[in-house]
Design a protein around this motif. Structure first.
Motif, mmCIF file in Angstrom:
data_model
loop_
_atom_site.group_PDB
_atom_site.id
_atom_site.type_symbol
_atom_site.label_atom_id
_atom_site.label_comp_id
_atom_site.label_asym_id
_atom_site.label_seq_id
_atom_site.Cartn_x
_atom_site.Cartn_y
_atom_site.Cartn_z
ATOM 1 N N VAL A 323 64.034 49.248 28.015
ATOM 2 C CA VAL A 323 63.601 48.349 27.251
ATOM 3 C C VAL A 323 62.448 48.134 28.493
ATOM 4 C CG1 VAL A 323 62.325 46.007 26.233
ATOM 5 C CG2 VAL A 323 64.170 47.757 24.905
ATOM 6 N N ARG A 324 61.344 48.279 28.977
ATOM 7 C CA ARG A 324 60.518 47.286 29.911
ATOM 8 C C ARG A 324 59.362 46.094 29.152
ATOM 9 N NH1 ARG A 324 64.315 49.889 31.422
ATOM 10 N NH2 ARG A 324 64.443 50.754 33.549
ATOM 11 N N SER A 325 58.846 45.515 30.196
ATOM 12 C CA SER A 325 58.560 44.570 29.665
ATOM 13 C C SER A 325 57.504 44.013 30.395
ATOM 14 C CB SER A 325 58.615 43.442 28.600
ATOM 15 O OG SER A 325 59.932 43.257 30.089
ATOM 16 N N ARG A 326 55.932 43.199 30.290
ATOM 17 C CA ARG A 326 55.291 42.969 30.676
ATOM 18 C C ARG A 326 55.944 41.093 31.644
ATOM 19 N NH1 ARG A 326 49.731 43.077 27.352
ATOM 20 N NH2 ARG A 326 48.521 42.143 28.701
ATOM 21 N N SER A 327 54.872 41.542 32.513
ATOM 22 C CA SER A 327 55.100 39.308 33.131
ATOM 23 C C SER A 327 54.494 38.576 32.542
ATOM 24 C CB SER A 327 54.612 39.483 34.475
ATOM 25 O OG SER A 327 53.343 39.521 34.355
ATOM 26 N N ARG A 328 55.096 37.523 31.767
ATOM 27 C CA ARG A 328 54.121 36.401 31.226
ATOM 28 C C ARG A 328 52.596 36.467 31.997
ATOM 29 N NH1 ARG A 328 56.638 30.840 32.418
ATOM 30 N NH2 ARG A 328 56.851 31.250 34.716
ATOM 31 N N GLU A 329 52.826 35.786 33.167
ATOM 32 C CA GLU A 329 51.528 36.329 33.980
ATOM 33 C C GLU A 329 50.199 37.479 33.627
ATOM 34 O OE1 GLU A 329 54.453 34.565 36.536
ATOM 35 O OE2 GLU A 329 53.965 36.333 35.709
ATOM 36 N N SER A 330 50.798 38.312 33.394
ATOM 37 C CA SER A 330 49.909 39.005 32.713
ATOM 38 C C SER A 330 49.153 38.906 31.084
ATOM 39 C CB SER A 330 50.283 40.631 33.105
ATOM 40 O OG SER A 330 49.632 41.492 32.355
ATOM 41 N N LEU A 331 50.401 38.762 30.260
ATOM 42 C CA LEU A 331 50.309 38.365 28.966
ATOM 43 C C LEU A 331 49.083 37.535 28.350
ATOM 44 C CD1 LEU A 331 54.065 39.357 27.346
ATOM 45 C CD2 LEU A 331 51.499 40.614 26.995
ATOM 46 N N VAL A 332 49.681 35.771 29.679
ATOM 47 C CA VAL A 332 48.219 34.565 29.950
ATOM 48 C C VAL A 332 47.448 35.181 29.876
ATOM 49 C CG1 VAL A 332 47.941 32.740 30.899
ATOM 50 C CG2 VAL A 332 50.626 33.089 29.897
ATOM 51 N N ARG A 333 47.223 36.213 31.200
ATOM 52 C CA ARG A 333 45.438 36.561 31.555
ATOM 53 C C ARG A 333 45.050 37.227 30.263
ATOM 54 N NH1 ARG A 333 48.019 37.691 36.640
ATOM 55 N NH2 ARG A 333 48.613 39.268 36.576
ATOM 56 N N GLU A 334 45.682 37.760 29.845
ATOM 57 C CA GLU A 334 45.241 38.355 28.067
ATOM 58 C C GLU A 334 44.851 38.009 27.364
ATOM 59 O OE1 GLU A 334 45.110 42.256 25.177
ATOM 60 O OE2 GLU A 334 47.472 41.773 26.799
ATOM 61 N N ALA A 335 45.854 37.078 27.224
ATOM 62 C CA ALA A 335 45.491 35.774 26.393
ATOM 63 C C ALA A 335 44.381 35.211 26.980
ATOM 64 C CB ALA A 335 46.561 35.147 25.800
ATOM 65 N N GLU A 336 43.356 34.479 27.469
ATOM 66 C CA GLU A 336 43.341 33.451 28.406
ATOM 67 C C GLU A 336 41.687 34.634 27.929
ATOM 68 O OE1 GLU A 336 44.629 31.273 31.871
ATOM 69 O OE2 GLU A 336 43.976 32.933 32.019
ATOM 70 N N LYS A 337 41.289 35.959 27.850
ATOM 71 C CA LYS A 337 40.671 36.717 27.697
ATOM 72 C C LYS A 337 40.048 36.816 26.249
ATOM 73 C CE LYS A 337 40.676 40.125 31.938
ATOM 74 N NZ LYS A 337 40.888 41.458 31.887
ATOM 75 N N LEU A 338 41.043 36.966 25.923
ATOM 76 C CA LEU A 338 40.565 37.015 24.207
ATOM 77 C C LEU A 338 40.548 35.748 23.237
ATOM 78 C CD1 LEU A 338 43.533 38.448 22.490
ATOM 79 C CD2 LEU A 338 42.200 39.586 22.741
ATOM 80 N N ILE A 339 40.826 33.816 24.263
ATOM 81 C CA ILE A 339 40.311 33.269 23.774
ATOM 82 C C ILE A 339 38.343 32.707 23.824
ATOM 83 C CG2 ILE A 339 40.444 30.666 24.388
ATOM 84 C CD1 ILE A 339 42.805 30.679 25.315
#
Length: 618
Positions: A323-339
């Motif tokens: 298993v590999r995962s994305r960073s919290r910072e990357s996920l937050v940046r994508e969420a901000e784009k969705l918003i």
């Protein structure tokens, strides 16, 4: 800007020809949940010109000439789902809806799409390299049992007449292939790249390779097929695995190179933050849009790979167990784009992956030595070396739900409750889960409760599930939340007998569960359970197992799960009679008929508890 889908758009970009034409059986959606978008945007980032040929007319090769001759090659996939699974139910009935086509209209792609598309591309430009990939090519890379033909088919590399096959997650492989082709290396000489399969007339084995049983053997003998699958299962690791060669006749081999190593966290962050439009192509709007896209538009992919080891799941064979995962910072940046999207309503539908609460390798040993051979991380019990920690995932969820404009963050991709229950700090995760991340009903996947069935599924004992249910209900009561739980179940899994199905019906009655999603076992290429289904043995041990193959047996096992439905009464009666359990007719049918409209799973109560315990102990 979307990538060009016709010659006019290509010429508007100033291109005389594309480097690659990417052919796909799905509609064109520029979102990272679709492999076509990932591969095309990644190649674009490295300077390659990619045109997208989505759902071409497969009845001739004319559509494959739409962009002219590609400079480097065709890249071909069937779409997110195997085309045969996309078209047919487990009972081989034609599906009425295609979730990956505009308006859900079926018929936009052919059966065995990779084979058809590849041959059409070859007809269009005979000497242009053809590279196949995606789930359909990946799971059919070597000789495989095909449920729809009910026979062993040879490697899809041969039937498609492609030059090269990319298996697994293909980002690194496709870049290496593009670089090699761009440097002038002939496609027939590109034989060294990890994560690929190629054809050759000669193969000299060494210490880092193994020759599989010949195709002719596995097509004629189920024992040979089981032996071959067991070898493939053991060697499917980038660190401790070996190259495999499958002979075809005396002078032909399909060679599978070692898998690519998983992407690092930084590589995943970069990949999922490429400049996707995160929309379906505008040409589909008047056609009703793409149903599958609506399910993922406001979801975040947080991880890849799965060490869960479920026998019926192809992830082990496709994405691997690390298993590999994305960073919290990357996920937050994508969420901000969705918003910022005009149609965002405040709800993030999912933050997850194959298993939402897996965020890294099962243990540090995997990073150095690879995954353990002949041993699962979670079955029959969690390994002592496993790192069990939910703190990182909780931090990700908290950071996203606290963003301005976010009302709720759900977890729909599912959690492994056995992994959670092995965490000494599980109550903290349970509190956060129930307080913030359940959309009224939590869906989890015990799949079954009979120990024999669970053994062949690679799932934990029923006791782990019942303890999870108990803690989930207690937590909701303490938080004053009216939230419920519905189990996902599989009927007719290899190794599951009619007696096991009866035990499951009694369990559901005892706990008041009324499952709304039941999947009849579907034999798809690349899974351990499919090998069990075909050979009627466990390839790991050679042990003979029972497999429900007749339509009648399958119907009885499924009907027992929904024993309370009036339309299933006759089938349940036949099942109880065949199992020698007429004593249960008053328990399941009389009471079940009377309580057929109750919503036990929604009210959280237990029905028929004493009777259920009494009869399940027999």
């Amino acid at each position: 800007m979307f990538l060009p889908i016709n010659r006019k758009e290509m010429e508007e970009r100033g291109w005389e020809q594309p480097d690659f034409v990417l052919v796909t059986g799905d509609a064109y959606v520029d979102h990272h949940s679709f492999g076509t978008a990932i591969i095309s945007r990644l190649l674009e980032r490295f300077g390659y010109k990619v045109a997208v040929l989505a759902q071409p007319d497969f009845r001739s090769c004319e559509d494959f000439r739409r962009f002219g001759r590609p400079r480097l090659g065709f890249l071909i996939n069937s779409g997110v789902v195997d085309s045969m699974v996309n078209h047919y139910s487990v009972f081989r009935h034609r599906r009425r809806v295609d979730e990956y086509s505009p308006g859900g209209v079926p018929g936009k792609r052919p059966d065995r799409a990779v084979i058809v598309y590849s041959n059409r591309a070859r007809e269009a430009y005979r000497d242009v390299p053809v590279i196949i990939g995606g789930i359909e090519a990946s799971l059919r890379r070597l000789g495989h049992y095909d449920y729809w033909d009910d026979r062993v088919r040879r490697s899809i590399l041969l039937d498609s007449r492609a030059d090269l096959l990319i298996y697994g997650m293909g980002e690194r492989a496709v870049l290496e292939i593009a670089e090699a082709l761009d440097s002038g290396i002939h496609i027939s000489d590109i034989t060294w790249i990890r994560g690929t399969c190629y054809r050759t007339r000669e193969f000299v084995p060494d210490e880092q390779s193994q020759i599989l049983p010949a195709f002719e053997e596995i097509a004629a003998s189920r024992d040979a097929y089981a032996e071959s699958f067991a070898m493939q299962y053991r060697e499917n690791d980038p660190i401790c695995g070996r190259r495999l060669a499958e002979p075809y006749g005396e002078h032909s081999f399909v060679v599978q190179n070692l898998p690519q190593e998983p992407l690092t966290r930084q590589e995943l962050d970069d990949l999922y933050e490429l400049p996707y439009e995160n929309e379906e192509h505008p040409m589909y709007r008047d056609m009703g849009g793409i149903p599958a896209f609506r399910e993922v538009k406001f979801s975040l992919v947080s991880s890849r790979g799965c060490f869960g080891g479920c026998s019926f799941c192809a992830l082990t064979y496709h994405q691997g167990r690390q298993v590999r995962s994305r960073s919290r910072e990357s996920l937050v940046r994508e969420a901000e784009k969705l918003i910022r999207k005009p149609d965002f309503r405040g709800y993030i539908h999912d933050v997850g992956g194959p298993t939402a609460n897996f965020r890294g390798p099962a243990c540090d040993k995997q990073l150095k030595y690879g995954v353990c051979r002949g041993k699962d991380c979670l079955y029959p019990k969690p390994c002592r070396s496993m790192k069990i920690d939910h703190s990182d995932y909780l931090e990700v969820l908290k950071a996203i739900r606290e963003l301005p404009g976010v009302k709720k963050v759900f977890i729909r991709s599912g959690i492994r409750y056995d992994y959670l229950m092995a965490d000494p700090k599980r109550q903290k995760f349970m509190d956060e889960l129930c307080a913030h991340h359940v959309s009224g009903t939590l869906k989890v996947a015990p799949e079954h409760i009979a120990q024999r069935a669970l053994h062949y599924m690679g799932k934990p004992s029923a006791d782990v599930f019942t303890e999870f249910v108990k803690q989930y209900r207690q937590t909701n009561r303490r938080l004053n939340k009216k939230q419920y739980l519905i189990p996902y179940l599989i009927s007719s899994h290899p190794g599951c007998t009619l007696e096991d199905a009866v035990d499951l019906a009694l369990f559901l009655k005892e706990y008041g569960f009324i499952p709304d999603q039941v999947q009849d076992f579907y034999p798809t290429p690349g899974t351990l359970a499919t090998a069990m289904f075909y050979t009627e043995t466990d390839p790991r041990t050679g042990e003979h197992i029972y497999v429900a193959k007749s339509l009648e047996d399958k119907k009885m096992q499924r009907a027992l799960i929904h024993y309370n439905r009036p339309e299933n009464r006759r089938t349940v009666l036949r099942a109880l009679e065949k199992a020698g359990r007429k004593d249960l007719i008053p328990v399941l049918l009389t009471e079940g008929r009377r309580n057929g409209n109750t919503k036990g799973s929604h009210k959280g109560h237990r029905t028929g508890t004493a009777a259920g315990r009494k009869h399940r102990k027999r």
